[in-house]
Structure formats: structure tokens, C-alpha cells
Design a protein around this motif. Structure first.
Motif, PDB file in Angstrom:
ATOM      1  N   GLU A  97       0.843  -1.190   0.000  1.00  0.00           N
ATOM      2  CA  GLU A  97       0.000   0.000   0.000  1.00  0.00           C
ATOM      3  C   GLU A  97       0.882   1.243   0.000  1.00  0.00           C
ATOM      4  O   GLU A  97       1.805   1.359   0.814  1.00  0.00           O
ATOM      5  CB  GLU A  97      -0.919   0.008   1.217  1.00  0.00           C
ATOM      6  CG  GLU A  97      -1.985   1.093   1.166  1.00  0.00           C
ATOM      7  CD  GLU A  97      -2.998   0.948   2.288  1.00  0.00           C
ATOM      8  OE1 GLU A  97      -4.102   0.420   2.038  1.00  0.00           O
ATOM      9  OE2 GLU A  97      -2.673   1.370   3.421  1.00  0.00           O
ATOM     10  N   LYS A 104      -4.705   5.876  -1.249  1.00  0.00           N
ATOM     11  CA  LYS A 104      -3.982   4.678  -0.808  1.00  0.00           C
ATOM     12  C   LYS A 104      -3.942   3.701  -1.983  1.00  0.00           C
ATOM     13  O   LYS A 104      -4.898   2.958  -2.226  1.00  0.00           O
ATOM     14  CB  LYS A 104      -4.654   4.059   0.420  1.00  0.00           C
ATOM     15  CG  LYS A 104      -4.512   4.913   1.674  1.00  0.00           C
ATOM     16  CD  LYS A 104      -4.999   4.172   2.910  1.00  0.00           C
ATOM     17  CE  LYS A 104      -4.889   5.045   4.158  1.00  0.00           C
ATOM     18  NZ  LYS A 104      -3.500   5.433   4.467  1.00  0.00           N
ATOM     19  N   LYS A 106      -2.907   0.512  -4.260  1.00  0.00           N
ATOM     20  CA  LYS A 106      -2.498  -0.880  -4.146  1.00  0.00           C
ATOM     21  C   LYS A 106      -1.490  -1.158  -5.249  1.00  0.00           C
ATOM     22  O   LYS A 106      -1.812  -1.061  -6.432  1.00  0.00           O
ATOM     23  CB  LYS A 106      -3.695  -1.831  -4.294  1.00  0.00           C
ATOM     24  CG  LYS A 106      -4.395  -2.179  -2.998  1.00  0.00           C
ATOM     25  CD  LYS A 106      -5.421  -3.284  -3.228  1.00  0.00           C
ATOM     26  CE  LYS A 106      -6.053  -3.703  -1.911  1.00  0.00           C
ATOM     27  NZ  LYS A 106      -7.047  -4.796  -2.112  1.00  0.00           N
TER      28      LYS A 106
END
Length: 334
Positions: A97, A104, A106
Motif C-alpha cells: 500500500e 492509498k 495498491k
């Protein structure tokens, strides 16, 4: 009569050139407007990127991984029974992350091989080979399909890449891998083995975003198959202490949160900033804020008056448990 014809022809040429100039100016103006168009909201674009990336992971499979960790990822044919990249377990899909732009992210990746040497920190340099693809949704005859296009392949790198000068996806993924070993061949070449290798799936917000690059369209998620051969340690602030040794919490990542556009929700405490002045130690010439440069605080005198230097590689933190590096706290001095 001849003179009138010449005048008429000259007028026609004049108005033709004028109209062409007007068209060119208009076209340039429109292009300039396109260039000045504000970039999309990061959170909105990320929603699109992660959808495309996860579609790719769920509809493509690992066809082959060579002994040299080159990977071939192909689309699952209609009715195919191959396990997707998402479902397969030989190389479990992982993610890191990344908190940037108030999003945020991925950062999905596959670890094909971990490597056997040291890991770089995110402000070091890497000697790496790679193959890069970009993902793009293409509409043809009313049907939209996710396409994969190779844009670059570097099998024999000739220089180190500074992780502070590449896309964010690279500086975030390489600290998770280790360098390998190498042997010098009789023909003057070098062969690498046991190196870290993987595949990373990068949202455009951690890549080139609205600018694109070369043949890469703007807002394109990227896929890199990479191999980490060697690393090069940096000393960003020139204090004589390699930057990776100024990573106080030892996580391999150091950040400067002064850019509020990149970090609109920056943490209240930077774990890699000893004196809390907002400047992390790896770019702070006076880590402890005592008005003496860190460069002059690398050494100390022992009980016999002999000048010694701190072994930052082996004892970077104070044994007293206060979490400070030895050169920053007199109570830690030997």
C-alpha cells in the motif's frame, strides 16, 4: 490584362497563405488548450486504473517463467481452464500500500525470486533489467477490450537507475527485493544469478499519469517484469553516512513530506527525522538540530583519547533503547 491577372493571382495566393496561417494558429491554440487541460482527480483515475489492473490479473495467466525469470503472461482463451494470475498460487499475488496524492494505492506484485544479497532503500540506485507493457482499454466496432502493449525492453542494462529519479512504482517495489551475485567471464562480460526478480502492476498515479512518455499514452497502468542485479548506495546529504543507514525504523523507505500536493495527509511524525524539523535525516546535514553538522559527529574519542568512527552498518541505534543513532546522543557514546 496580363497585369490584372498577376494582381489577381497574387491576391489569391495572399488569401490562401493567410487562411493557412489562421488554421495553423487555431490548431496550435486548440493543442495548447489540450496541453493545459487540468489533470484528472487522482482518486477518480485510480478507481479506473485499479479496475483495469484487476481485470488483467483475473483474465490473464502465467504461461511460462524461464530459469532466468523472464515471464510470459497470456490471456486466458474463451473456455480456457488456466488459473489466472489472480488465482494461481505458485507465485502468490501480493500488494504494497502506497499513500500518495491523498490516495492509498495498491501496488500489486509477484515475487518470482527474492534474491540473496542486500536490498536497496528507496533512495538508492539499482542496476536492473526489465520489460515494460502498458494497459489500455480500446474500443473497436462498439466492443471495448483491455489490451496489453510492450513499450520497452532492456535486457542488458548499462547504467544504474536512481530510485529518486524514476517513477514512484519503481522506488516503492525494489526495496522488497534483493540483489544477486555475479561472475566475470573470460570474454569480459558479467553473468548474474540468484538476483531478485518480479512483476509489478503500477497504477498511472505511480507512473507517468497525465503526461505519458514516448509511446505510452497518458493515464496508462504499467506492468514491469524486472530483475535486480546490483545496487548502489547513496549519501544524499553528503554527511559521510550512507542514506540507508539513516533509515531509523529500518523499513527500507524514507520520505520527505514537505510537498503537500504529494502528501496532503502527511503523518504528524516522520520516523526517519531525528530532530523533528520536517527534514528527514537522509537529506538533513544536522540530524539532531544541535547546530553541529552530522559529518563532524561521526567520530568520538574513546577513554584513551583515540579517535574512532561509529560502525553505522552494525550498530546504527543506541543500545540504551532510546531509538537514536549513536552519533546523536552523548549517552550512547562508548
Amino acid at each position: 490584362m496580363r497585369t490584372q491577372k498577376l494582381v489577381l493571382m497574387n491576391k489569391i495566393k495572399f488569401y490562401f497563405i493567410l487562411s493557412m496561417l489562421s488554421l495553423a494558429l487555431f490548431s496550435c491554440s486548440k493543442d495548447k488548450e489540450a496541453e493545459l487541460a487540468p489533470p484528472r482527480e487522482y482518486s477518480v483515475q485510480y478507481a479506473t486504473d485499479i479496475k483495469d489492473i484487476e481485470e488483467y490479473l483475473k483474465t490473464y495467466y502465467i504461461e511460462e517463467v524461464t530459469t532466468d525469470f523472464d515471464i510470459k503472461i497470456s490471456k486466458i482463451p474463451t473456455g480456457g481452464t488456466q488459473k489466472s494470475v489472480w488465482e494461481q498460487t505458485t507465485y502468490p499475488l501480493k500488494f504494497r500500500e502506497v499513500d500518495l496524492h491523498g490516495v492509498k494505492y495498491k501496488l500489486y506484485y509477484l515475487a518470482l525470486n527474492q534474491g540473496v544479497g542486500e536490498s536497496p532503500c528507496n533512495v538508492d540506485a539499482v542496476f536492473a533489467a526489465y520489460k515494460g507493457d502498458y494497459l489500455q482499454q480500446v474500443t473497436k466496432d462498439g466492443v471495448t477490450t483491455l489490451t496489453v502493449t510492450e513499450f520497452e525492453r532492456l535486457s542488458n542494462p548499462q547504467q544504474f537507475f536512481q530510485l529518486t529519479g524514476v517513477i514512484k512504482g519503481w522506488s516503492e517495489i525494489f526495496p522488497l527485493f534483493k540483489k544477486g551475485t555475479y561472475v566475470s567471464n573470460s570474454d569480459g562480460t558479467i553473468s548474474y544469478k540468484n538476483f531478485g526478480a518480479g512483476v509489478v502492476f503500477i497504477p498511472s498515479g505511480l507512473a507517468y499519469y497525465n503526461s505519458g512518455k514516448g509511446t505510452i499514452p497518458s493515464y496508462s497502468p504499467l506492468v514491469f517484469n524486472f530483475k535486480l542485479y546490483e545496487i548502489q548506495r547513496n549519501d544524499q546529504d553528503g554527511d559521510g553516512i550512507a542514506s540507508y543507514l539513516e533509515d531509523l525504523d529500518g523499513d527500507g523507505y524514507m520520505y520527505s513530506f514537505t510537498n503537500t500536493t504529494l502528501y496532503p495527509t502527511k503523518p504528524t511524525v516522520n520516523p526517519d527525522d531525528t530532530d523533528g524539523d520536517g527534514v528527514p535525516d537522509f537529506i538533513d546535514v544536522d540530524d539532531d538540530g544541535d547546530n553541529y553538522t552530522t559529518k563532524l559527529e561521526r567520530s568520538y574519542k574513546d577513554a584513551n583519547g583515540v579517535i574512532k568512527y561509529y560502525d553505522f552498518a552494525n550498530i546504527p541505534l543506541c543500545s540504551g533503547g532510546n531509538g537514536k543513532k549513536r552519533h546523536l546522543d552523548p549517552k550512547c557514546h562508548d
